[in-house]
Design a protein around this motif. Sequence first.
Motif, mmCIF file in Angstrom:
data_model
loop_
_atom_site.group_PDB
_atom_site.id
_atom_site.type_symbol
_atom_site.label_atom_id
_atom_site.label_comp_id
_atom_site.label_asym_id
_atom_site.label_seq_id
_atom_site.Cartn_x
_atom_site.Cartn_y
_atom_site.Cartn_z
ATOM 1 N N ASP A 60 -6.438 1.078 -1.697
ATOM 2 C CA ASP A 60 -5.297 1.582 -0.935
ATOM 3 C C ASP A 60 -3.962 1.078 -1.484
ATOM 4 O O ASP A 60 -2.915 1.617 -1.142
ATOM 5 C CB ASP A 60 -5.405 1.182 0.535
ATOM 6 N N PHE A 61 -3.985 0.043 -2.302
ATOM 7 C CA PHE A 61 -2.757 -0.505 -2.868
ATOM 8 C C PHE A 61 -2.134 0.494 -3.832
ATOM 9 O O PHE A 61 -2.826 1.254 -4.498
ATOM 10 C CB PHE A 61 -3.035 -1.807 -3.622
ATOM 11 N N ASP A 106 0.827 -1.203 0.000
ATOM 12 C CA ASP A 106 0.000 0.000 0.000
ATOM 13 C C ASP A 106 0.864 1.257 0.000
ATOM 14 O O ASP A 106 2.082 1.190 -0.147
ATOM 15 C CB ASP A 106 -0.984 -0.018 1.173
#
Length: 134
Positions: free
Chosen positions: A104-105, A57
């Motif tokens: 979120d990555f 992330d």
Amino acid sequence: MVDFKVVVSDRKAGRAYNIEASGAAASGFVGKKIGDEVDGTPLGLAGYTLQISGGSDKTGIAARKDLPGAGRRRILLSEGFGFHPELDGERRRKTIRGNEVTQDFVQINTIVSAYGAQTLEEIFGKSEEEAAAE
């Protein structure tokens, strides 16, 4: 809108290639888990199938295949991915991300599991270092 850096590893050639994925190409990864296979066509890799092997992330926290779910968790690790003990029997609580790809990555690591008609070198071209060496 979701943006990912997709690292495509070609084990036959021993090389890795970076692809910037945004929009529809990136949204095809959201909701998939580590170990799932994805079609490479939206990334410009017609005929290729990619297997998701990991990711991280925006803060650099790595995803772990054996941890179900999408969020971060603080788990007690004694060995393996995410922790390398310095002493025998050492355990430490580390923050690790679950195996589900979310928005979120930042980076997704993939491995080529099925090859297309063109080689990856033909698709991406040679790197500047290889061109200068020749």
